[in-house]
Each structure stands twice: as C-alpha cells, then as structure tokens.
Design a protein around this motif. Sequence first.
Motif, PDB file in Angstrom:
ATOM      1  N   CYS A   1       0.829  -1.216   0.000  1.00 36.43           N
ATOM      2  CA  CYS A   1       0.000   0.000   0.000  1.00 36.43           C
ATOM      3  C   CYS A   1       0.862   1.265   0.000  1.00 36.43           C
ATOM      4  O   CYS A   1       1.010   1.906  -1.029  1.00 36.43           O
ATOM      5  N   SER A   2       1.458   1.587   1.141  1.00 38.73           N
ATOM      6  CA  SER A   2       2.080   2.908   1.256  1.00 38.73           C
ATOM      7  C   SER A   2       3.345   3.041   0.408  1.00 38.73           C
ATOM      8  O   SER A   2       3.666   4.135  -0.038  1.00 38.73           O
ATOM      9  N   TYR A   3       4.047   1.919   0.178  1.00 34.63           N
ATOM     10  CA  TYR A   3       5.224   2.010  -0.693  1.00 34.63           C
ATOM     11  C   TYR A   3       4.771   2.322  -2.123  1.00 34.63           C
ATOM     12  O   TYR A   3       5.378   3.133  -2.815  1.00 34.63           O
TER      13      TYR A   3
ATOM     14  N   ASP B   1       5.430   5.593  -4.417  1.00 31.95           N
ATOM     15  CA  ASP B   1       5.812   5.465  -5.828  1.00 31.95           C
ATOM     16  C   ASP B   1       4.891   6.336  -6.689  1.00 31.95           C
ATOM     17  O   ASP B   1       5.338   7.057  -7.591  1.00 31.95           O
ATOM     18  N   LEU B   2       3.590   6.254  -6.355  1.00 31.40           N
ATOM     19  CA  LEU B   2       2.595   7.037  -7.097  1.00 31.40           C
ATOM     20  C   LEU B   2       2.832   8.535  -6.897  1.00 31.40           C
ATOM     21  O   LEU B   2       2.671   9.318  -7.836  1.00 31.40           O
ATOM     22  N   ALA B   3       3.254   8.899  -5.679  1.00 30.97           N
ATOM     23  CA  ALA B   3       3.552  10.314  -5.409  1.00 30.97           C
ATOM     24  C   ALA B   3       4.653  10.795  -6.349  1.00 30.97           C
ATOM     25  O   ALA B   3       4.606  11.917  -6.866  1.00 30.97           O
ATOM     26  N   GLY B   4       5.632   9.917  -6.594  1.00 32.18           N
ATOM     27  CA  GLY B   4       6.705  10.261  -7.536  1.00 32.18           C
ATOM     28  C   GLY B   4       6.174  10.414  -8.943  1.00 32.18           C
ATOM     29  O   GLY B   4       6.527  11.365  -9.659  1.00 32.18           O
ATOM     30  N   SER B   5       5.282   9.489  -9.348  1.00 27.19           N
ATOM     31  CA  SER B   5       4.705   9.549 -10.700  1.00 27.19           C
ATOM     32  C   SER B   5       3.852  10.786 -10.881  1.00 27.19           C
ATOM     33  O   SER B   5       3.794  11.371 -11.961  1.00 27.19           O
ATOM     34  N   MET B   6       3.174  11.190  -9.779  1.00 33.46           N
ATOM     35  CA  MET B   6       2.313  12.379  -9.843  1.00 33.46           C
ATOM     36  C   MET B   6       3.106  13.670  -9.657  1.00 33.46           C
ATOM     37  O   MET B   6       2.538  14.751  -9.640  1.00 33.46           O
ATOM     38  N   ARG B   7       4.406  13.512  -9.458  1.00 30.47           N
ATOM     39  CA  ARG B   7       5.318  14.648  -9.234  1.00 30.47           C
ATOM     40  C   ARG B   7       4.931  15.466  -8.005  1.00 30.47           C
ATOM     41  O   ARG B   7       5.032  16.695  -8.011  1.00 30.47           O
ATOM     42  N   LEU B   8       4.464  14.759  -6.983  1.00 29.61           N
ATOM     43  CA  LEU B   8       4.201  15.429  -5.706  1.00 29.61           C
ATOM     44  C   LEU B   8       5.527  15.499  -4.970  1.00 29.61           C
ATOM     45  O   LEU B   8       6.268  14.516  -4.946  1.00 29.61           O
TER      46      LEU B   8
ATOM     47  N   ALA C   1      -2.959   2.214  -1.516  1.00 30.78           N
ATOM     48  CA  ALA C   1      -1.985   2.412  -2.602  1.00 30.78           C
ATOM     49  C   ALA C   1      -2.334   3.616  -3.471  1.00 30.78           C
ATOM     50  O   ALA C   1      -1.473   4.176  -4.154  1.00 30.78           O
ATOM     51  N   ALA C   2      -3.598   4.048  -3.429  1.00 27.19           N
ATOM     52  CA  ALA C   2      -4.018   5.156  -4.289  1.00 27.19           C
ATOM     53  C   ALA C   2      -3.889   6.508  -3.599  1.00 27.19           C
ATOM     54  O   ALA C   2      -4.107   7.542  -4.221  1.00 27.19           O
ATOM     55  N   GLN C   3      -3.549   6.493  -2.302  1.00 27.72           N
ATOM     56  CA  GLN C   3      -3.570   7.751  -1.532  1.00 27.72           C
ATOM     57  C   GLN C   3      -2.180   8.394  -1.465  1.00 27.72           C
ATOM     58  O   GLN C   3      -1.569   8.448  -0.398  1.00 27.72           O
ATOM     59  N   ALA C   4      -1.725   8.851  -2.616  1.00 24.79           N
ATOM     60  CA  ALA C   4      -0.396   9.462  -2.659  1.00 24.79           C
ATOM     61  C   ALA C   4      -0.385  10.807  -1.928  1.00 24.79           C
ATOM     62  O   ALA C   4       0.525  11.094  -1.156  1.00 24.79           O
TER      63      ALA C   4
ATOM     64  N   PRO D   1      -2.467  12.040   0.514  1.00 25.18           N
ATOM     65  CA  PRO D   1      -2.498  11.930   1.982  1.00 25.18           C
ATOM     66  C   PRO D   1      -1.156  11.472   2.566  1.00 25.18           C
ATOM     67  O   PRO D   1      -0.771  11.933   3.643  1.00 25.18           O
ATOM     68  N   LEU D   2      -0.437  10.624   1.840  1.00 28.07           N
ATOM     69  CA  LEU D   2       0.871  10.164   2.346  1.00 28.07           C
ATOM     70  C   LEU D   2       1.831  11.346   2.465  1.00 28.07           C
ATOM     71  O   LEU D   2       2.508  11.519   3.495  1.00 28.07           O
ATOM     72  N   VAL D   3       1.866  12.163   1.408  1.00 30.81           N
ATOM     73  CA  VAL D   3       2.760  13.328   1.424  1.00 30.81           C
ATOM     74  C   VAL D   3       2.354  14.296   2.544  1.00 30.81           C
ATOM     75  O   VAL D   3       3.211  14.829   3.265  1.00 30.81           O
ATOM     76  N   ASP D   4       1.039  14.451   2.721  1.00 32.78           N
ATOM     77  CA  ASP D   4       0.553  15.330   3.803  1.00 32.78           C
ATOM     78  C   ASP D   4       0.988  14.802   5.168  1.00 32.78           C
ATOM     79  O   ASP D   4       1.420  15.571   6.034  1.00 32.78           O
ATOM     80  N   HIS D   5       0.860  13.477   5.352  1.00 30.17           N
ATOM     81  CA  HIS D   5       1.250  12.875   6.634  1.00 30.17           C
ATOM     82  C   HIS D   5       2.745  13.062   6.888  1.00 30.17           C
ATOM     83  O   HIS D   5       3.150  13.361   8.016  1.00 30.17           O
ATOM     84  N   ILE D   6       3.562  12.892   5.826  1.00 31.15           N
ATOM     85  CA  ILE D   6       5.015  13.057   5.981  1.00 31.15           C
ATOM     86  C   ILE D   6       5.336  14.499   6.387  1.00 31.15           C
ATOM     87  O   ILE D   6       6.097  14.747   7.319  1.00 31.15           O
TER      88      ILE D   6
END
Lengths: 149, 129
Positions: free
Chosen positions: A18-20, A24-31, A111-114, A116-121
């Motif tokens: 999921c979060s990994y 990865d998706l955050a990178g693809s989305m250029r977040l 896995a789809a929550q790129a 929220p992951l960046v926000d949490h970090i």
Amino acid sequence: MTNENYEPLLIAFCCQYCSYSAADLAGSMRLQYPPNVRIIRTPCTGRLEVEFFMKAFEKGADGILVAGCLEGGCHFTEGNLLAKGRVGYTRKFLSESGLEEERIRMINISAAQARPLVDHINEMLDTLKNLGPSPLKSTNPSQNAEMRL
Amino acid sequence: MIVAQRKKIPELVDILKGHKKILLLGCGTCVTVCLAGGEREVSINASALRIASRLKNLAFEVEELTIERQCDQEKRCRSFTGMRRRGPGDRRAVRQAGLRGTRHGLHWHPRRAGHLDGKMHRLRQMRST
C-alpha cells in the motif's frame, strides 16, 4: 545544532502493498516531499518489531513513521493491526525512557492515496521540528553514518 | 512454570544507579512465554536502558544475552560458552547471574539413569498389589 537549520531525520517504514506503492505514485504524480525522509520497504507492517524502532532511535533517528494498509485491507489479514499495537507499545517504552512519544506514529494509507501520504510526511516533519533534534543523536556526524543514504 | 512481570524502566534505572556494567540475561522458557524476559524483551529493555542512560548521563554499558534454558545445566553451559571467550570479567558476571538461585544439580534430570527407573519400579509395585 540550532533549531533554525535543524532538518529532522524521519524513517518511514512502508508496507509494500500500500504505502510504498503510494510513495511510488507520489513520484509519478510529481508530488514533492522533503528529502529528509528515508523510506524503508517492508513486506508487511506486521513484520516490524519493537526492537527495530528502538534501534532506529538509538542510532539517531529523530522520528519514525509506520505506514500500513487501511484497517481491514491488510494483505496478510491483520499485520497492520499487529503493527498498531507494537507502535503503541513502543510509545509507552519511549515515554518510560524519557523520550517524547510523539516521535513515532502509525498511519493507514491505501496504494491510491499518494497525496495523503505526502501530507502525513509533512505533518510528521513539522511535529519533529517543533520537538527539536533527538537528544540521542550524536554530535559526531561519523557516528550517525548508518543513517546516511 | 515461573510467571514473571516486566519491571518499568524508571524502576530499573533507580535500581541500577551507581552501576556501570549491566548484563541483561534472558531465558528461552517460562519468561519468554509470559513476555517478560525472553530474547525480544531483553533486546527492548536493553535499548530502553541505553536510551535512558544517555538521556540522564548515567553511562550504562549494557550487554545482552539470552540462554536457551536456565534450569538445564547442560544447555546453560552451552549458552555461556560464547560469553566466556570475551574476558574474565564477563565470565564471572555470567557465572554469578546464571547460577544464583538456579538448580544446577543433576539429581532431578529426567534422563539420569535410575530416575525414571525408580518411578517405573514403584508403579509396577503399585500395580501388582
């Protein structure tokens, strides 16, 4: 180290299902997220033990983020629930030892929550900046060598 | 079986104040089952003690060891063999920690010749009467 130029070192243990994938998706989305987070891929957050967290703090980590699947969505049925308990147990140990328990946190991400992951970090890094550097961090940078990329 | 409970870290620190070299010795049987003194708990407690000592400037030097079975002389000796190589100070600490309050005679050992034989003999006698 003064608080103005202090950059906290955050260790993120990410579940590969999921979060990994979310990272990865955050990178693809250029977040963008700050570079002082070290992402460690784990087969499941249920694999993580209290010793891992304690050792990371001993070696000079400022904070730990455990990112597991959404509750009920674990690939191994209940690994994230085990991790939740262990994170709680670690918090208890940290406060007994005299370290702030806010330095470790568990989040649940799919896995789809790129975003929220960046926000949490970012939120976790803000918390660590408010707490200040870990008192266990060595003043000699060569002793913190394990924490470098 | 022995049932054990973990001591809190501040309590341990109070007990250990004034000491420098600390050996945390775990056992793989009863205290592992009750999650108080097995290999994992030894590792966690050692880390917590190291953290507490660095925060309070106590300069503890914490060593960890978990033996397979402290109530079995043969296995206990095997566990200590690795420690003996480190130095005479450690050997003395291990000997004191491992042998105090433990049963180290072989008279209770189930594999000892005559131990079970005697029981079987008594059982046979009981059956025959």
